[in-house]
Design a protein around this motif. Sequence first.
Motif, PDB file in Angstrom:
ATOM      1  N   TYR A  57       0.855  -1.194   0.000  1.00  0.00           N
ATOM      2  CA  TYR A  57       0.000   0.000   0.000  1.00  0.00           C
ATOM      3  C   TYR A  57       0.890   1.243   0.000  1.00  0.00           C
ATOM      4  N   ARG A  58       0.428   2.292  -0.692  1.00  0.00           N
ATOM      5  CA  ARG A  58       1.232   3.501  -0.797  1.00  0.00           C
ATOM      6  C   ARG A  58       0.464   4.772  -0.457  1.00  0.00           C
ATOM      7  N   THR A  59      -0.825   4.662  -0.170  1.00  0.00           N
ATOM      8  CA  THR A  59      -1.645   5.853   0.073  1.00  0.00           C
ATOM      9  C   THR A  59      -2.482   5.676   1.325  1.00  0.00           C
ATOM     10  N   ILE A  60      -2.605   6.743   2.100  1.00  0.00           N
ATOM     11  CA  ILE A  60      -3.566   6.798   3.189  1.00  0.00           C
ATOM     12  C   ILE A  60      -4.471   7.996   2.951  1.00  0.00           C
ATOM     13  N   ALA A  61      -5.763   7.786   3.123  1.00  0.00           N
ATOM     14  CA  ALA A  61      -6.757   8.844   2.935  1.00  0.00           C
ATOM     15  C   ALA A  61      -7.586   8.946   4.204  1.00  0.00           C
ATOM     16  N   ILE A  62      -7.705  10.145   4.751  1.00  0.00           N
ATOM     17  CA  ILE A  62      -8.412  10.309   6.021  1.00  0.00           C
ATOM     18  C   ILE A  62      -9.549  11.322   5.877  1.00  0.00           C
ATOM     19  N   GLU A  63     -10.409  11.324   6.873  1.00  0.00           N
ATOM     20  CA  GLU A  63     -11.580  12.202   6.896  1.00  0.00           C
ATOM     21  C   GLU A  63     -11.142  13.635   7.229  1.00  0.00           C
ATOM     22  N   SER A  64     -10.586  14.290   6.245  1.00  0.00           N
ATOM     23  CA  SER A  64     -10.115  15.659   6.400  1.00  0.00           C
ATOM     24  C   SER A  64     -10.281  16.369   5.064  1.00  0.00           C
ATOM     25  N   ASP A  65     -10.278  17.685   5.089  1.00  0.00           N
ATOM     26  CA  ASP A  65     -10.496  18.532   3.925  1.00  0.00           C
ATOM     27  C   ASP A  65      -9.576  18.128   2.768  1.00  0.00           C
ATOM     28  N   GLY A 125      -6.693  13.911   1.885  1.00  0.00           N
ATOM     29  CA  GLY A 125      -7.920  14.166   2.622  1.00  0.00           C
ATOM     30  C   GLY A 125      -9.052  13.844   1.663  1.00  0.00           C
ATOM     31  N   PHE A 126     -10.096  13.166   2.132  1.00  0.00           N
ATOM     32  CA  PHE A 126     -11.170  12.846   1.185  1.00  0.00           C
ATOM     33  C   PHE A 126     -12.502  13.485   1.562  1.00  0.00           C
ATOM     34  N   ASP A 127     -12.527  14.261   2.624  1.00  0.00           N
ATOM     35  CA  ASP A 127     -13.731  15.012   2.970  1.00  0.00           C
ATOM     36  C   ASP A 127     -13.789  16.271   2.112  1.00  0.00           C
ATOM     37  N   GLY A 128     -14.962  16.817   1.935  1.00  0.00           N
ATOM     38  CA  GLY A 128     -15.061  18.117   1.302  1.00  0.00           C
ATOM     39  C   GLY A 128     -14.599  19.198   2.269  1.00  0.00           C
ATOM     40  N   PRO A 129     -14.419  20.434   1.785  1.00  0.00           N
ATOM     41  CA  PRO A 129     -14.082  21.550   2.686  1.00  0.00           C
ATOM     42  C   PRO A 129     -15.318  21.970   3.484  1.00  0.00           C
ATOM     43  N   LEU A 130     -15.744  21.078   4.359  1.00  0.00           N
ATOM     44  CA  LEU A 130     -16.997  21.247   5.097  1.00  0.00           C
ATOM     45  C   LEU A 130     -16.752  21.093   6.590  1.00  0.00           C
ATOM     46  N   GLU A 131     -17.474  21.855   7.366  1.00  0.00           N
ATOM     47  CA  GLU A 131     -17.523  21.688   8.808  1.00  0.00           C
ATOM     48  C   GLU A 131     -18.977  21.485   9.194  1.00  0.00           C
ATOM     49  N   ILE A 132     -19.219  21.024  10.409  1.00  0.00           N
ATOM     50  CA  ILE A 132     -20.590  20.797  10.837  1.00  0.00           C
ATOM     51  C   ILE A 132     -21.373  22.107  10.856  1.00  0.00           C
ATOM     52  N   THR A 133     -20.665  23.229  10.998  1.00  0.00           N
ATOM     53  CA  THR A 133     -21.332  24.536  11.059  1.00  0.00           C
ATOM     54  C   THR A 133     -21.468  25.198   9.697  1.00  0.00           C
ATOM     55  N   THR A 233     -14.397  19.564  -6.272  1.00  0.00           N
ATOM     56  CA  THR A 233     -14.614  20.343  -5.057  1.00  0.00           C
ATOM     57  C   THR A 233     -15.434  21.592  -5.343  1.00  0.00           C
ATOM     58  N   ALA A 234     -15.132  22.272  -6.423  1.00  0.00           N
ATOM     59  CA  ALA A 234     -15.879  23.488  -6.766  1.00  0.00           C
ATOM     60  C   ALA A 234     -17.350  23.173  -7.035  1.00  0.00           C
ATOM     61  N   THR A 235     -17.604  22.163  -7.862  1.00  0.00           N
ATOM     62  CA  THR A 235     -19.001  21.837  -8.168  1.00  0.00           C
ATOM     63  C   THR A 235     -19.712  21.284  -6.940  1.00  0.00           C
ATOM     64  N   GLY A 236     -19.001  20.485  -6.141  1.00  0.00           N
ATOM     65  CA  GLY A 236     -19.613  19.942  -4.924  1.00  0.00           C
ATOM     66  C   GLY A 236     -19.970  21.018  -3.925  1.00  0.00           C
ATOM     67  N   LEU A 237     -19.075  21.982  -3.737  1.00  0.00           N
ATOM     68  CA  LEU A 237     -19.347  23.070  -2.796  1.00  0.00           C
ATOM     69  C   LEU A 237     -20.509  23.932  -3.267  1.00  0.00           C
ATOM     70  N   ALA A 257     -26.198  13.747   2.701  1.00  0.00           N
ATOM     71  CA  ALA A 257     -25.964  12.895   1.542  1.00  0.00           C
ATOM     72  C   ALA A 257     -24.958  13.522   0.591  1.00  0.00           C
ATOM     73  N   LEU A 258     -25.059  14.830   0.373  1.00  0.00           N
ATOM     74  CA  LEU A 258     -24.135  15.510  -0.533  1.00  0.00           C
ATOM     75  C   LEU A 258     -22.704  15.441  -0.018  1.00  0.00           C
ATOM     76  N   ARG A 259     -22.531  15.549   1.293  1.00  0.00           N
ATOM     77  CA  ARG A 259     -21.189  15.447   1.847  1.00  0.00           C
ATOM     78  C   ARG A 259     -20.592  14.081   1.528  1.00  0.00           C
ATOM     79  N   ASP A 260     -21.372  13.013   1.713  1.00  0.00           N
ATOM     80  CA  ASP A 260     -20.833  11.684   1.455  1.00  0.00           C
ATOM     81  C   ASP A 260     -20.655  11.418  -0.030  1.00  0.00           C
ATOM     82  N   VAL A 261     -21.453  12.055  -0.872  1.00  0.00           N
ATOM     83  CA  VAL A 261     -21.221  11.951  -2.309  1.00  0.00           C
ATOM     84  C   VAL A 261     -19.872  12.568  -2.666  1.00  0.00           C
ATOM     85  N   MET A 262     -19.551  13.720  -2.063  1.00  0.00           N
ATOM     86  CA  MET A 262     -18.244  14.337  -2.297  1.00  0.00           C
ATOM     87  C   MET A 262     -17.131  13.416  -1.821  1.00  0.00           C
ATOM     88  N   MET A 263     -17.312  12.821  -0.649  1.00  0.00           N
ATOM     89  CA  MET A 263     -16.328  11.863  -0.144  1.00  0.00           C
ATOM     90  C   MET A 263     -16.147  10.695  -1.115  1.00  0.00           C
TER      91      MET A 263
END
Length: 400
Positions: A57-65, A125-133, A233-237, A257-263
């Motif tokens: 394995y050569r890549t790690i992807a985490i729940e971050s922007d 990072g595989f999350d969108g540039p999103l926060e809960i707020t 990212t632009a279209t998702g945001l 749902a949209l957040r997880d689609v971006m992920m």
Amino acid sequence: MATDIKGTAPAVEAVAVMGLLPARPRLLALGEPTHGEDTLLDLRNEFFRQLVEQEGYRTIAIESDCMRGLVVDDYVTSGTGSLDEVMERGFSHGWGTCAANRELVRWMRAYNDGRPASERLRFCGFDGPLEITGAASPRQALTALHGYLAARVDAELLPCTGETLDRLLGADDRWTDPAAMMDPARSVGQSAEAGRLRLLADDLVTLLDAQAPHLITATSREEWDRARLYGRTATGLLRYHYWMADTSPVRMTRLCALRDVMMARNLLAVAARGPALLHAHNSHLQREKSTMQMWQGPVEWWSAGALVSAELGEEYAFVATALGTIRHRGVGAPPPDTLEGLLYALPEDRCVIDVPRLVTALGDTRPAPRVSPWFGYSPLDPAHLAATDGIVFVRDVPQT
């Protein structure tokens, strides 16, 4: 019951987890039921090291922007910036303050030092540039995409100028107003300017795809892939901001749902690169629908893991993490009739659970759902066992 589950591996090792799977998956997802605990992140780090050394394995992807993650990737691959800068700028959700995340980045940079590009470890990072707020302004992704294209294709092909984008975007604080999460009227996502930006973003992404042979040759596949990330990212945001302005009862369901689609779209791009370890909350990686109780009532949506699994099949594997106690968070020993309670009766502090063996041992017994006294911890749903490839059980999570 505990003796019936014997045969589980008494340590969390890559060989034990891979032994549960029919083949090496392209995406191996390791979930966690709570965030910010260095014990779990240390376990993830060691697991990733073993996957690198033993499984290629050569890549790690985490729940971050995903945009911030580019800062980390530049550092670990080429040493751009300093470790302190990367930890401050390269993570969202406050993850940069976690000691285990810092150790992961430090180790990846040390591993890559002196190695050829084909052997270097990558960070995503595989999350969108999103926060809960709320959500970020689309400015960074949209202008980066436009800039990439403007430097490499005829100006007549561009749907707009950079000045037009800047005018339509306006001030970033219009997009990032945290009050918009609770009050749709505060969102600019359905303004005339935002509508125009959605059309322009779509045209820019289409131009990127239409010019792929030229762009990949003129730059590199790596730079083109990064431009595609800008486009996603632009279209998702812009889509996310549009629905932030929605006033219907399904508003929060749609946003989750949209957040997880971006992920999911980011994860499919990661999968195209080669085998990767994913790390995020169980709820984002599971194959079942995710649920959450919010101020508008319960919401339910398909997780990123469910979306990716539907496309990749056996090339996606999901291993959930289950916990016994987090005493410093008020989570004591689990009741014996719960799934965690049954695992808590095992003698090992940490182990890998063969889920089909566990299901056989349970027979007609149906563990009771565990109720968490702390909102930040989500116990495993026993009803999800059949859609889980394995379980990593950690008996006690100490305060660090």
